[in-house]
Design an enzyme around this catalytic site. Sequence first.
Site, PDB file in Angstrom:
ATOM      1  N   ILE A   1       0.839  -1.207   0.000  1.00  0.00           N
ATOM      2  CA  ILE A   1       0.000   0.000   0.000  1.00  0.00           C
ATOM      3  C   ILE A   1       0.872   1.255   0.000  1.00  0.00           C
ATOM      4  CG2 ILE A   1      -1.915   1.202   1.127  1.00  0.00           C
ATOM      5  CD1 ILE A   1      -2.619  -1.469   2.501  1.00  0.00           C
TER       6      ILE A   1
ATOM      7  N   GLU B   1       4.543  -5.030  10.282  1.00  0.00           N
ATOM      8  CA  GLU B   1       4.376  -6.439   9.936  1.00  0.00           C
ATOM      9  C   GLU B   1       2.879  -6.584   9.722  1.00  0.00           C
ATOM     10  OE1 GLU B   1       6.499  -8.848   9.387  1.00  0.00           O
ATOM     11  OE2 GLU B   1       8.291  -7.684   9.910  1.00  0.00           O
ATOM     12  N   SER B   2       2.475  -7.180   8.576  1.00  0.00           N
ATOM     13  CA  SER B   2       1.066  -7.028   8.193  1.00  0.00           C
ATOM     14  C   SER B   2       0.299  -8.338   7.973  1.00  0.00           C
ATOM     15  CB  SER B   2       0.998  -6.189   6.908  1.00  0.00           C
ATOM     16  OG  SER B   2       1.572  -6.913   5.829  1.00  0.00           O
TER      17      SER B   2
ATOM     18  N   THR C   1      -6.041  -0.592  10.723  1.00  0.00           N
ATOM     19  CA  THR C   1      -6.819  -1.622  10.028  1.00  0.00           C
ATOM     20  C   THR C   1      -8.152  -1.862  10.729  1.00  0.00           C
ATOM     21  OG1 THR C   1      -6.874  -4.022   9.646  1.00  0.00           O
ATOM     22  CG2 THR C   1      -5.405  -3.272  11.350  1.00  0.00           C
ATOM     23  N   ASP C   2      -9.129  -2.345   9.968  1.00  0.00           N
ATOM     24  CA  ASP C   2     -10.427  -2.703  10.572  1.00  0.00           C
ATOM     25  C   ASP C   2     -10.292  -3.913  11.496  1.00  0.00           C
ATOM     26  OD1 ASP C   2     -10.019  -4.675   8.625  1.00  0.00           O
ATOM     27  OD2 ASP C   2     -12.046  -4.557   7.792  1.00  0.00           O
ATOM     28  N   GLU C   3      -9.153  -4.647  11.382  1.00  0.00           N
ATOM     29  CA  GLU C   3      -9.016  -5.864  12.191  1.00  0.00           C
ATOM     30  C   GLU C   3      -8.922  -5.565  13.681  1.00  0.00           C
ATOM     31  OE1 GLU C   3      -6.544  -8.947  10.557  1.00  0.00           O
ATOM     32  OE2 GLU C   3      -6.752  -8.123   8.541  1.00  0.00           O
TER      33      GLU C   3
ATOM     34  N   TYR D   1      -1.313  -9.999  15.263  1.00  0.00           N
ATOM     35  CA  TYR D   1      -1.227  -8.857  14.333  1.00  0.00           C
ATOM     36  C   TYR D   1      -2.209  -7.758  14.736  1.00  0.00           C
ATOM     37  CZ  TYR D   1      -2.477  -6.016  10.265  1.00  0.00           C
ATOM     38  OH  TYR D   1      -2.792  -4.951   9.439  1.00  0.00           O
ATOM     39  N   SER D   2      -3.493  -8.113  14.854  1.00  0.00           N
ATOM     40  CA  SER D   2      -4.486  -7.059  15.119  1.00  0.00           C
ATOM     41  C   SER D   2      -4.296  -6.468  16.515  1.00  0.00           C
ATOM     42  CB  SER D   2      -5.911  -7.571  14.907  1.00  0.00           C
ATOM     43  OG  SER D   2      -6.161  -8.729  15.659  1.00  0.00           O
TER      44      SER D   2
ATOM     45  N   SER E   1      -1.413  -6.010  17.958  1.00  0.00           N
ATOM     46  CA  SER E   1      -0.295  -5.052  17.891  1.00  0.00           C
ATOM     47  C   SER E   1      -0.739  -3.761  17.204  1.00  0.00           C
ATOM     48  CB  SER E   1       0.921  -5.675  17.185  1.00  0.00           C
ATOM     49  OG  SER E   1       0.650  -5.880  15.808  1.00  0.00           O
ATOM     50  N   LYS E   2      -1.615  -3.865  16.205  1.00  0.00           N
ATOM     51  CA  LYS E   2      -2.133  -2.651  15.551  1.00  0.00           C
ATOM     52  C   LYS E   2      -3.019  -1.875  16.542  1.00  0.00           C
ATOM     53  CE  LYS E   2      -1.672  -1.488  11.777  1.00  0.00           C
ATOM     54  NZ  LYS E   2      -0.604  -0.697  11.064  1.00  0.00           N
TER      55      LYS E   2
ATOM     56  N   ARG F   1     -14.815 -11.021   4.063  1.00  0.00           N
ATOM     57  CA  ARG F   1     -13.946  -9.840   4.086  1.00  0.00           C
ATOM     58  C   ARG F   1     -14.565  -8.783   3.165  1.00  0.00           C
ATOM     59  NH1 ARG F   1     -12.585 -12.329   7.855  1.00  0.00           N
ATOM     60  NH2 ARG F   1     -10.490 -12.972   8.522  1.00  0.00           N
TER      61      ARG F   1
ATOM     62  N   ARG G   1      -7.543 -21.345  10.165  1.00  0.00           N
ATOM     63  CA  ARG G   1      -6.622 -20.462  10.898  1.00  0.00           C
ATOM     64  C   ARG G   1      -7.063 -20.412  12.362  1.00  0.00           C
ATOM     65  NH1 ARG G   1      -6.551 -14.392   8.691  1.00  0.00           N
ATOM     66  NH2 ARG G   1      -4.852 -15.058   7.336  1.00  0.00           N
TER      67      ARG G   1
HETATM   68  P1  NAD Z   1       3.310  -4.799   3.541  1.00  0.00           P
HETATM   69  O1  NAD Z   1       3.639  -5.922   4.462  1.00  0.00           O
HETATM   70  O2  NAD Z   1       3.134  -5.037   2.093  1.00  0.00           O
HETATM   71  O3  NAD Z   1       4.426  -3.653   3.675  1.00  0.00           O
HETATM   72  C1  NAD Z   1       4.983  -3.276   4.900  1.00  0.00           C
HETATM   73  C2  NAD Z   1       6.201  -2.401   4.607  1.00  0.00           C
HETATM   74  O4  NAD Z   1       6.757  -1.978   5.868  1.00  0.00           O
HETATM   75  C3  NAD Z   1       7.321  -3.149   3.859  1.00  0.00           C
HETATM   76  O5  NAD Z   1       7.865  -2.320   2.853  1.00  0.00           O
HETATM   77  C4  NAD Z   1       8.346  -3.433   4.945  1.00  0.00           C
HETATM   78  O6  NAD Z   1       9.681  -3.535   4.458  1.00  0.00           O
HETATM   79  C5  NAD Z   1       8.165  -2.202   5.847  1.00  0.00           C
HETATM   80  N1  NAD Z   1       8.611  -2.451   7.227  1.00  0.00           N
HETATM   81  C6  NAD Z   1       8.297  -3.521   8.012  1.00  0.00           C
HETATM   82  N2  NAD Z   1       8.930  -3.404   9.200  1.00  0.00           N
HETATM   83  C7  NAD Z   1       9.627  -2.231   9.167  1.00  0.00           C
HETATM   84  C8  NAD Z   1      10.482  -1.573  10.095  1.00  0.00           C
HETATM   85  N3  NAD Z   1      10.719  -2.098  11.311  1.00  0.00           N
HETATM   86  N4  NAD Z   1      11.047  -0.406   9.736  1.00  0.00           N
HETATM   87  C9  NAD Z   1      10.824   0.130   8.489  1.00  0.00           C
HETATM   88  N5  NAD Z   1      10.028  -0.460   7.571  1.00  0.00           N
HETATM   89  C10 NAD Z   1       9.438  -1.628   7.917  1.00  0.00           C
HETATM   90  O7  NAD Z   1       2.013  -4.123   4.188  1.00  0.00           O
HETATM   91  P2  NAD Z   1       0.770  -3.422   3.466  1.00  0.00           P
HETATM   92  O8  NAD Z   1      -0.239  -4.439   3.119  1.00  0.00           O
HETATM   93  O9  NAD Z   1       1.274  -2.475   2.446  1.00  0.00           O
HETATM   94  O10 NAD Z   1       0.189  -2.597   4.715  1.00  0.00           O
HETATM   95  C11 NAD Z   1       0.634  -1.275   4.979  1.00  0.00           C
HETATM   96  C12 NAD Z   1      -0.090  -0.762   6.219  1.00  0.00           C
HETATM   97  O11 NAD Z   1      -1.492  -0.768   5.994  1.00  0.00           O
HETATM   98  C13 NAD Z   1       0.136  -1.614   7.468  1.00  0.00           C
HETATM   99  O12 NAD Z   1       0.290  -0.751   8.570  1.00  0.00           O
HETATM  100  C14 NAD Z   1      -1.134  -2.439   7.599  1.00  0.00           C
HETATM  101  O13 NAD Z   1      -1.409  -2.738   8.942  1.00  0.00           O
HETATM  102  C15 NAD Z   1      -2.158  -1.486   7.021  1.00  0.00           C
HETATM  103  N6  NAD Z   1      -3.337  -2.119   6.387  1.00  0.00           N
HETATM  104  C16 NAD Z   1      -3.184  -3.106   5.463  1.00  0.00           C
HETATM  105  C17 NAD Z   1      -4.299  -3.652   4.857  1.00  0.00           C
HETATM  106  C18 NAD Z   1      -4.189  -4.734   3.799  1.00  0.00           C
HETATM  107  O14 NAD Z   1      -5.205  -5.287   3.381  1.00  0.00           O
HETATM  108  N7  NAD Z   1      -3.002  -5.047   3.305  1.00  0.00           N
HETATM  109  C19 NAD Z   1      -5.585  -3.208   5.204  1.00  0.00           C
HETATM  110  C20 NAD Z   1      -5.704  -2.185   6.161  1.00  0.00           C
HETATM  111  C21 NAD Z   1      -4.566  -1.643   6.735  1.00  0.00           C
HETATM  112  P1  TYD Z   2      -5.600 -12.448   4.337  1.00  0.00           P
HETATM  113  O1  TYD Z   2      -5.377 -12.027   2.923  1.00  0.00           O
HETATM  114  O2  TYD Z   2      -4.466 -13.081   5.079  1.00  0.00           O
HETATM  115  O3  TYD Z   2      -6.151 -11.168   5.103  1.00  0.00           O
HETATM  116  P2  TYD Z   2      -6.751 -11.045   6.618  1.00  0.00           P
HETATM  117  O4  TYD Z   2      -6.569 -12.301   7.340  1.00  0.00           O
HETATM  118  O5  TYD Z   2      -5.886  -9.961   7.173  1.00  0.00           O
HETATM  119  O6  TYD Z   2      -8.172 -10.654   6.438  1.00  0.00           O
HETATM  120  O7  TYD Z   2      -6.812 -13.460   4.374  1.00  0.00           O
HETATM  121  C1  TYD Z   2      -8.098 -13.086   3.895  1.00  0.00           C
HETATM  122  C2  TYD Z   2      -9.042 -14.215   4.200  1.00  0.00           C
HETATM  123  O8  TYD Z   2      -8.669 -15.362   3.418  1.00  0.00           O
HETATM  124  C3  TYD Z   2      -9.010 -14.665   5.647  1.00  0.00           C
HETATM  125  O9  TYD Z   2     -10.339 -15.021   6.049  1.00  0.00           O
HETATM  126  C4  TYD Z   2      -8.140 -15.901   5.640  1.00  0.00           C
HETATM  127  C5  TYD Z   2      -8.400 -16.502   4.245  1.00  0.00           C
HETATM  128  N1  TYD Z   2      -7.255 -17.229   3.657  1.00  0.00           N
HETATM  129  C6  TYD Z   2      -7.424 -18.531   3.179  1.00  0.00           C
HETATM  130  O10 TYD Z   2      -8.536 -19.097   3.239  1.00  0.00           O
HETATM  131  N2  TYD Z   2      -6.361 -19.169   2.614  1.00  0.00           N
HETATM  132  C7  TYD Z   2      -5.129 -18.606   2.521  1.00  0.00           C
HETATM  133  O11 TYD Z   2      -4.170 -19.267   2.038  1.00  0.00           O
HETATM  134  C8  TYD Z   2      -4.960 -17.261   3.008  1.00  0.00           C
HETATM  135  C9  TYD Z   2      -3.623 -16.576   2.928  1.00  0.00           C
HETATM  136  C10 TYD Z   2      -6.059 -16.613   3.558  1.00  0.00           C
END
Ligand code: NAD
Ligand code: TYD
Length: 344
Positions: free
Chosen positions: A21, A92-93, A133-135, A158-159, A161-162, A222, A281
């Site tokens: 993102i 960490e995401s 995050t909504d989590e 994860y959630s 820690s967020k 989701r 999970r």
């Molecule tokens: P991602 O895992 O793709 O990217 C995380 C980035 O943070 C990476 O570039 C990584 O190198 C960097 N990073 C990790 N630890 C670090 C550290 N200690 N110091 C500096 N950089 C560090 O994650 P994403 O999916 O792009 O998510 C970005 C943000 O959005 C996160 O805070 C996540 O909680 C939030 N978010 C994600 C989603 C989703 O669906 N992916 C939804 C809602 C919110």
């Molecule tokens: P994910 O993309 O890990 O996002 P989050 O758990 O943060 O919502 O997973 C989305 C949904 O898909 C979640 O309900 C878990 C499920 N899932 C599977 O069923 N199989 C998989 O291999 C993965 C990675 C996720």
Amino acid sequence: MTQPDSYTPRTVLVTGGAGFIGSNFVRTAIEEQRFTGGIVVLDNLTYAGNLENLADLKDAFAFVHGDICDADLVRKTLEDHAVDTVVHFAAESHVDRSILGPLVFTRTNVLGTHVLLEASRQRDIGKFIHVSTDEVYGSLGPDGAFTENTPIAPTSPYSASKAASDLIVQAYAKTFGFPAVITRCSNNYGPFQFPEKLIPLMITNAVRDLPLPVYGDGLNVRDWIHTTDHTRAILAVLARGVPGEVYNIGGLNEWTNIDIVRLVLRLLGKPESLITHVKDRLAHDRRYAIDPSKIRADLGWEPLIAFEDGMRQTVDWYLARQEWWTRVMTGEYQDYYKKQYFSR
Ligand code: NAD
Ligand code: TYD
């Protein structure tokens, strides 16, 4: 409704700008020439961070390779680049990784956020967007949706820690009047997402005719949004979001996991026989759904990308960029995949 004041960022620090993102945000901001003082990306390039995501734009931003937990480095970065605004994505995401190895989630997401906040407070940063995050709200039953007033009740490391980082951000806003805003978005999809998450994992496995591992009954829900719509929401919050407030972001787009997997198979012309149900999970949240009324009414934001169009574009991107995902899936990812799926 009161119209919030407008804020104009100059030099913006984007943490985690090499991730999924964060890199979308950097790309959009550069393409739209948003910030007169430019962008500084701070990222320590974990397995999920990849500068290749921004390779074509490498001369358009400054890059600092480092850890948000490193207080001296964070202070120096804010100072050297005269940063006035922070957009904090670094984290960490991935929920499954937080079950396999939780401690790094607390280190990065809680301690790292706190270090960044404290350094930002000492420099009188003008606005700080904490991307959450909504989590953090936990799991919903069959009805209703998360509002900004839903109590936080996280269930995974994860959630949790967020949520912990959200509380520290809120404490800074209340105690010090620090100009932080929290965003809580639903599940994102789109190009450049690391193939450990549901949609890119299913696409990259289906392309190779590998099994598609669906957790449990596949009926968990989701609420999906394209990452560019998430970026646009953050830009709206940056400009007009009220310090101290929380904004939920979502596109009213709920899907069960099994229907998402079927959609991926349909878009790729692959058979449903690739679907494999595997052990669920731990503490798997049943349903997430965002009520986006506040950001729509107060900031005038709404999503622009229809889900079927966004999914078609995303599938096409993974088909065209096989070398990208083959490269990011080498080494460490292979060990993770074995631990996560082979004994399930
Ligand atoms: P991602 O895992 O793709 O990217 C995380 C980035 O943070 C990476 O570039 C990584 O190198 C960097 N990073 C990790 N630890 C670090 C550290 N200690 N110091 C500096 N950089 C560090 O994650 P994403 O999916 O792009 O998510 C970005 C943000 O959005 C996160 O805070 C996540 O909680 C939030 N978010 C994600 C989603 C989703 O669906 N992916 C939804 C809602 C919110
Ligand atoms: P994910 O993309 O890990 O996002 P989050 O758990 O943060 O919502 O997973 C989305 C949904 O898909 C979640 O309900 C878990 C499920 N899932 C599977 O069923 N199989 C998989 O291999 C993965 C990675 C996720």
